[in-house]
Design a protein around this motif. Structure first.
Motif, mmCIF file in Angstrom:
data_model
loop_
_atom_site.group_PDB
_atom_site.id
_atom_site.type_symbol
_atom_site.label_atom_id
_atom_site.label_comp_id
_atom_site.label_asym_id
_atom_site.label_seq_id
_atom_site.Cartn_x
_atom_site.Cartn_y
_atom_site.Cartn_z
ATOM 1 N N THR A 182 59.732 38.379 65.345
ATOM 2 C CA THR A 182 60.036 37.057 64.642
ATOM 3 C C THR A 182 59.143 36.752 63.264
ATOM 4 O OG1 THR A 182 61.077 34.407 64.394
ATOM 5 C CG2 THR A 182 58.730 34.818 64.927
ATOM 6 N N SER A 183 59.574 35.442 62.604
ATOM 7 C CA SER A 183 58.749 35.561 61.155
ATOM 8 C C SER A 183 56.714 35.580 61.121
ATOM 9 C CB SER A 183 59.130 34.240 59.842
ATOM 10 O OG SER A 183 59.384 32.985 61.415
ATOM 11 N N CYS A 184 56.775 36.140 60.000
ATOM 12 C CA CYS A 184 55.417 36.761 60.416
ATOM 13 C C CYS A 184 54.344 36.463 58.925
ATOM 14 C CB CYS A 184 53.960 37.579 60.751
ATOM 15 S SG CYS A 184 54.965 37.379 63.261
ATOM 16 N N THR A 185 53.690 35.753 58.889
ATOM 17 C CA THR A 185 53.248 36.102 57.409
ATOM 18 C C THR A 185 51.993 36.744 57.163
ATOM 19 O OG1 THR A 185 53.534 33.780 56.519
ATOM 20 C CG2 THR A 185 51.962 34.589 55.237
ATOM 21 N N PHE A 186 51.528 38.849 56.729
ATOM 22 C CA PHE A 186 50.869 39.253 56.550
ATOM 23 C C PHE A 186 50.102 39.186 54.839
ATOM 24 C CE2 PHE A 186 54.014 40.704 58.790
ATOM 25 C CZ PHE A 186 53.868 41.888 59.883
ATOM 26 N N THR A 187 48.868 39.001 55.217
ATOM 27 C CA THR A 187 48.433 38.925 53.997
ATOM 28 C C THR A 187 47.220 39.764 53.607
ATOM 29 O OG1 THR A 187 48.085 36.544 54.222
ATOM 30 C CG2 THR A 187 46.358 36.748 52.678
ATOM 31 N N GLU A 188 46.982 40.373 52.659
ATOM 32 C CA GLU A 188 46.737 41.431 52.585
ATOM 33 C C GLU A 188 45.164 41.192 51.600
ATOM 34 O OE1 GLU A 188 46.368 45.388 49.575
ATOM 35 O OE2 GLU A 188 47.755 45.376 51.045
ATOM 36 N N ASN A 189 44.095 40.930 51.796
ATOM 37 C CA ASN A 189 42.651 40.671 51.719
ATOM 38 C C ASN A 189 41.728 41.688 50.961
ATOM 39 O OD1 ASN A 189 43.137 37.614 52.249
ATOM 40 N ND2 ASN A 189 42.888 38.089 54.183
ATOM 41 N N ILE A 190 41.300 41.966 49.781
ATOM 42 C CA ILE A 190 40.366 42.419 49.345
ATOM 43 C C ILE A 190 39.170 41.397 48.686
ATOM 44 C CG2 ILE A 190 39.266 44.533 47.694
ATOM 45 C CD1 ILE A 190 42.358 45.846 48.182
ATOM 46 N N THR A 191 37.400 41.456 48.967
ATOM 47 C CA THR A 191 37.144 40.527 47.765
ATOM 48 C C THR A 191 36.029 42.052 47.271
ATOM 49 O OG1 THR A 191 37.244 39.485 48.979
ATOM 50 C CG2 THR A 191 35.550 39.320 47.703
ATOM 51 N N ILE A 192 35.586 41.820 45.952
ATOM 52 C CA ILE A 192 34.552 43.640 45.778
ATOM 53 C C ILE A 192 33.931 42.010 45.136
ATOM 54 C CG2 ILE A 192 35.166 44.487 43.453
ATOM 55 C CD1 ILE A 192 37.864 44.847 43.542
ATOM 56 N N ASN A 193 32.839 42.600 45.177
ATOM 57 C CA ASN A 193 31.367 42.444 44.555
ATOM 58 C C ASN A 193 31.271 43.162 43.766
ATOM 59 O OD1 ASN A 193 31.022 41.275 47.684
ATOM 60 N ND2 ASN A 193 30.425 42.123 48.521
ATOM 61 N N GLU A 194 29.663 42.450 42.644
ATOM 62 C CA GLU A 194 29.349 42.586 41.937
ATOM 63 C C GLU A 194 28.714 44.426 41.393
ATOM 64 O OE1 GLU A 194 28.593 41.650 38.963
ATOM 65 O OE2 GLU A 194 28.842 39.140 39.114
ATOM 66 N N ASN A 195 28.890 44.672 43.210
ATOM 67 C CA ASN A 195 28.013 46.067 42.443
ATOM 68 C C ASN A 195 29.173 46.874 43.320
ATOM 69 O OD1 ASN A 195 28.015 45.285 45.523
ATOM 70 N ND2 ASN A 195 26.405 46.197 46.152
ATOM 71 N N GLY A 196 30.471 46.441 43.556
ATOM 72 C CA GLY A 196 31.470 47.406 43.974
ATOM 73 C C GLY A 196 32.103 47.920 45.116
ATOM 74 N N THR A 197 30.924 47.441 46.441
ATOM 75 C CA THR A 197 31.281 47.247 47.980
ATOM 76 C C THR A 197 32.679 45.614 48.161
ATOM 77 O OG1 THR A 197 29.141 45.390 47.975
ATOM 78 C CG2 THR A 197 29.115 48.005 48.335
ATOM 79 N N GLY A 198 32.178 46.027 49.057
ATOM 80 C CA GLY A 198 33.053 45.063 49.317
ATOM 81 C C GLY A 198 34.629 44.432 50.542
ATOM 82 N N LYS A 199 34.922 43.472 51.131
ATOM 83 C CA LYS A 199 35.358 43.583 52.101
ATOM 84 C C LYS A 199 37.099 44.163 52.210
ATOM 85 C CE LYS A 199 35.530 40.810 56.812
ATOM 86 N NZ LYS A 199 34.145 40.548 57.477
ATOM 87 N N PHE A 200 37.802 44.671 53.146
ATOM 88 C CA PHE A 200 38.845 44.329 53.157
ATOM 89 C C PHE A 200 39.451 44.095 54.206
ATOM 90 C CE2 PHE A 200 42.759 46.576 54.878
ATOM 91 C CZ PHE A 200 43.709 46.329 53.703
ATOM 92 N N SER A 201 41.280 43.182 54.206
ATOM 93 C CA SER A 201 41.870 42.472 55.944
ATOM 94 C C SER A 201 42.813 42.956 55.578
ATOM 95 C CB SER A 201 40.575 41.107 56.371
ATOM 96 O OG SER A 201 41.259 40.652 54.762
#
Length: 250
Positions: A17-36
């Motif tokens: 059924t209906s779901c909400t999918f959220t693509e998250n990207i956080t990029i830090n000052e040094n270019g590293t980050g987190k994806f979810s």
């Protein structure tokens, strides 16, 4: 509940059924980050929590709050993975560091699932969602894809670039594969299942945003984050609609 059983059941819920999918990207000052990628299937629990509970049997009587890595899951399925081609095994290895968190409560009408990983450079994320669709090749999981049947496999190649001045999200469609899918009767059923689902992009940057090529982008108060909502049908059928550039202030 075993990791694979839990993951398979979670993917099944995502297709219903209906779901909400959220693509998250956080990029830090040094270019590293987190994806979810987050999936919120609480709407299904609200409508059919009792039926889902009966299907799960004894597991439904307790809330689920589970965290594990794909590396653990692959250890559980190592015999099946050993039978896969070297190429498929290599694809799965890219997912080893993903952490999967699942929270489910029939009583609270809650179902939340997150797949997350850290990155040293956003370029590491090339085709990460398509890579995740390699899970479908695991023995006994023909209909299981990350966050739902076929999720990630939208017949495009996705890439991200960031150089401190500009960020680009770009999906290039494989027109031949897309044409084949449109001929498949299962595509109509898939379209129906996801008709009321949404795909949301939330990106967070270390610099203030000057402009975004998508006019529907919503900015945070500090102009370092954007949110853009699409229909899930667009994500699956017109992935290039999710392409955009972000330019930053100097």
């Amino acid at each position: 509940m075993k990791l694979y059983k839990l993951l398979s059941f979670s993917f099944l819920i995502a297709t219903l059924t209906s779901c909400t999918f959220t693509e998250n990207i956080t990029i830090n000052e040094n270019g590293t980050g987190k994806f979810s990628v987050d999936m919120d299937g609480s709407a299904l629990m609200e409508m059919a929590g009792d039926q889902i509970g009966s299907q799960m049997g004894a597991d439904a009587k307790k809330d689920i709050d589970s965290t594990f890595t794909f590396k653990q899951l692959f250890e559980e399925k190592k015999d099946s993975i050993a039978k896969m081609s070297p190429e498929a095994q290599k694809e799965l290895k890219k997912l080893e560091n993903f952490v999967v968190t699942t929270k489910m409560s029939a009583e609270k009408k809650q179902f939340l699932m997150t797949m997350a990983t850290d990155f040293k450079n956003v370029n590491e994320l090339q085709d990460i969602l398509q890579t995740a669709s390699a899970l479908q090749k695991l023995e006994g999981s023909a209909n299981v894809g990350p966050m739902g049947s076929g999720f990630g496999n939208n017949n495009s190649k996705l890439s991200y670039t960031y150089d401190g001045k500009k960020f680009t999200r770009k999906a290039v469609i494989d027109k031949e594969k897309l044409a084949e899918v449109k001929k498949d009767s299962a595509a109509d059923m898939s379209k129906m299942m996801f008709a009321s689902s949404n795909y949301v992009i939330k990106y967070h940057f270390p610099k203030k945003i000057k402009k975004v090529s998508n006019p529907n982008a919503l900015f945070s108060d500090d102009r370092k984050s954007i949110t853009i909502q699409y229909t899930f049908t667009d994500y699956m059928e017109n992935p290039d609609k999710l392409n955009f550039d972000v330019e930053f202030e100097k």
